[in-house]
Design an enzyme around this catalytic site. Structure first.
Site, short mmCIF file in Angstrom:
data_model
loop_
_atom_site.label_atom_id
_atom_site.label_comp_id
_atom_site.label_asym_id
_atom_site.label_seq_id
_atom_site.Cartn_x
_atom_site.Cartn_y
_atom_site.Cartn_z
N GLU A 99 -7.57 11.12 -32.70
CA GLU A 99 -8.49 11.79 -31.76
C GLU A 99 -7.92 13.09 -31.22
O GLU A 99 -6.82 13.11 -30.65
CB GLU A 99 -8.83 10.84 -30.60
CG GLU A 99 -9.88 11.42 -29.67
CD GLU A 99 -10.41 10.40 -28.66
OE1 GLU A 99 -10.46 9.19 -28.97
OE2 GLU A 99 -10.79 10.83 -27.56
N LYS B 59 -10.80 2.71 -21.69
CA LYS B 59 -10.67 3.23 -23.07
C LYS B 59 -9.80 4.49 -23.06
O LYS B 59 -8.94 4.68 -23.92
CB LYS B 59 -12.05 3.52 -23.65
CG LYS B 59 -12.06 3.83 -25.14
CD LYS B 59 -11.84 5.27 -25.50
CE LYS B 59 -11.90 5.49 -27.00
NZ LYS B 59 -11.60 6.87 -27.39
N ASP C 55 2.05 -3.98 -32.05
CA ASP C 55 0.76 -4.60 -32.35
C ASP C 55 -0.27 -4.14 -31.33
O ASP C 55 -0.35 -4.67 -30.21
CB ASP C 55 0.97 -6.13 -32.29
CG ASP C 55 -0.30 -6.91 -32.60
OD1 ASP C 55 -1.39 -6.31 -32.59
OD2 ASP C 55 -0.19 -8.12 -32.83
N HIS D 134 -12.12 19.62 -26.17
CA HIS D 134 -12.28 19.23 -27.57
C HIS D 134 -12.67 20.41 -28.45
O HIS D 134 -12.44 20.39 -29.64
CB HIS D 134 -13.41 18.18 -27.71
CG HIS D 134 -13.00 16.81 -27.29
ND1 HIS D 134 -11.97 16.14 -27.89
CD2 HIS D 134 -13.49 15.97 -26.36
CE1 HIS D 134 -11.84 14.96 -27.33
NE2 HIS D 134 -12.75 14.83 -26.39
C1 MEV Z 1 -12.57 9.55 -24.84
O1 MEV Z 1 -11.84 9.08 -25.95
C2 MEV Z 1 -12.05 8.93 -23.57
C3 MEV Z 1 -12.81 9.31 -22.31
O2 MEV Z 1 -14.17 8.97 -22.45
C4 MEV Z 1 -12.18 8.54 -21.18
C5 MEV Z 1 -12.91 8.66 -19.87
O3 MEV Z 1 -14.14 8.91 -19.87
O4 MEV Z 1 -12.25 8.48 -18.84
C6 MEV Z 1 -12.74 10.79 -22.06
#
Ligand code: MEV
Length: 448
Positions: A100, A286, A302, A401
């Site tokens: 990513e 995430k 792992d 990005h």
């Molecule tokens: C993207 O990989 C992760 C985000 O969505 C985390 C977040 O929203 O805090 C940018």
């Protein structure tokens, strides 16, 4: 359904054709190159696709073939390093393996803006679970196990003399009665200090030795005998401060008109939002795992175990899914961030020892113990989470990005060498970042 079936038929007619199942008989017995030939034939691979499989990268086929089954190639990921991390006063360069864009840059930037991380990690205690069923009296069985605890622990210490020599070994046995839809059961938890291993092998081996002993004591049957990935006794924590001044500085170049105080408030709002809805808490966590998994992979650990443990832990304390980080203001109005999560990581055994790039990752980090690795990875998770929130509440996530995205599009459109930069920069300047624009710019460039 019929649409779906037709689609499948078309797929086979015009696509890969019908598979010859026989070709895959005894696939596991073949060599890597034989398997590659079979796959190439069955899926009508082009020469360049065949070359993708055949190319031996930094993970030699011979090693890969011992790591998993039916190997036909290896799958490379970009390996980058995050910079600027100062953890408990020590500087680290941290390897990240992931696909990513922006993650490495975001972590490095968050670390640079921070006051440095202070961390701690628990002793490396893992839990092995044994499920006991079919007892006449579960309460009595539970009591009997508790009475025999020290005897059982003594016997188990002999199972892994090496682990005991390095200061680890079985530590405790806990017992819980469970009411289930299949009747009463016992959950026996064997706590093992696994030292610098992730611990699955050590714990599962001891579990399998303990199970028949428990059957004898309880008169019941041992069913599951397996490690738990909810490693609540093996947590790591990290904490840092982002000052209002550092926050203000961080948005200056992006031309966002906002004070440092306002950024702190916006991040606290974002954090409160994550506490209030699991739909945000999931994405919040995430973002944390973006950094954590990348280092876990780069060190051959792992990541599925880490993911399982982290997300279950996010629910564990309150029995509601919550963020793994916490944010608040200190008395000076600066932003304080904290993280706590279970991190079952190893430096001995598993892929960490056999994967040459994982060994390199460990060398770059310079870590000596699994606890040190856990402290680093907790800091990465906190930095990554802060970076995502800071971006979302100020410039928006896409800004970070865009640059890499523009470069990717330029490459996909066919740009080579210095053309890539020219095409990407023009798209960024024009604020028109798309595949079709990349193609157009490339055409114009080549015409000139
Ligand atoms: C993207 O990989 C992760 C985000 O969505 C985390 C977040 O929203 O805090 C940018």
């Amino acid at each position: 359904m019929s649409y779906f079936n037709n689609f499948i038929k078309l797929f086979y007619l015009f696509g890969v054709g019908f598979l010859d199942k026989k070709s895959f008989e005894g696939f596991y017995k073949k060599s890597v190159s034989e398997r590659q030939e079979i796959v190439a034939k069955e899926f009508s691979l082009t020469d360049s696709e065949k070359a993708l499989l055949a190319k031996e990268g930094p993970l030699p086929f011979e090693v890969a073939n011992r790591m998993i089954e039916n190997v036909i190639g290896t799958f490379p990921l970009p390996l980058g390093v995050a910079t600027n991390f100062v953890i408990d006063g020590k500087e680290y360069i941290i390897p990240f393996a992931l696909e990513e864009p922006s993650v490495v840059a975001a972590a490095s930037n968050a670390a640079k803006l921070s006051s440095g991380f202070t961390t701690s990690a628990d002793e490396p205690i893992m839990i092995g679970q044994i499920q006991i069923v079919e007892m006449k009296d579960t309460k009595k069985a539970l009591k009997l196990i508790q009475e025999k605890k020290s005897e059982l622990l003594k016997a188990l210490a002999k199972v892994d003399a090496m682990l005991v020599k390095f200061g680890g070994g079985p530590r405790d046995i806990k017992c819980f009665e469970l009411k289930t839809e299949r009747g009463a059961m016992l959950e026996v938890q064997l706590l093992v200090d696994v030292r610098d291993a992730m611990g699955a092998n050590a714990v599962n081996t001891m579990n399998e030795k303990l199970a028949p002993m428990l059957e004898e004591i309880t008169g019941g049957k041992a069913r599951l005998r397996i490690i738990s990935n909810l490693a609540v006794y093996r947590k790591a924590r990290a904490k840092t401060i982002w000052t209002k001044e550092a926050l203000l500085e961080s948005v200056k170049s992006a031309g966002v008109k906002v004070t440092g105080e306002e950024i702190v408030e916006r991040i606290l709002d974002a954090y409160a939002f994550a506490c209030a809805t699991p739909f945000r808490a999931s994405t919040h966590n995430k973002g944390i795992m973006n950094g954590i998994d990348a280092v876990v992979i780069a060190t051959g650990n792992d990541f599925r175990a880490i993911e399982a443990g982290a997300h279950t832990y996010a629910w564990y304390a309150t029995k509601e899914y919550k963020p793994l980080t916490k944010y608040y203001k200190d008395k000076n109005g600066n932003l304080v961030g904290e993280i706590e999560l279970p991190l079952a990581l190893g430096l001995v055994g598993g892929a960490t020892k056999v994967h040459p790039v994982a060994q390199l990752g460990v060398k770059i980090l310079g870590v000596k113990t699994a606890q040190e690795l856990a402290r680093i990875i907790a800091s990465v998770g906190l930095a990554q989470n802060f970076a995502a929130m800071r971006a979302i509440v100020t410039t928006g996530i896409q800004a970070g990005h865009l640059k890499l995205h523009a470069y990717n599009l330029a490459t996909t459109a066919g740009a080579k060498c210095e053309e890539v930069e020219k095409v990407a920069l023009q798209m960024i300047q024009e604020k028109a970042i798309s595949y079709s624009r990349a193609e157009e710019i490339l055409k114009e460039l080549r015409r000139k």
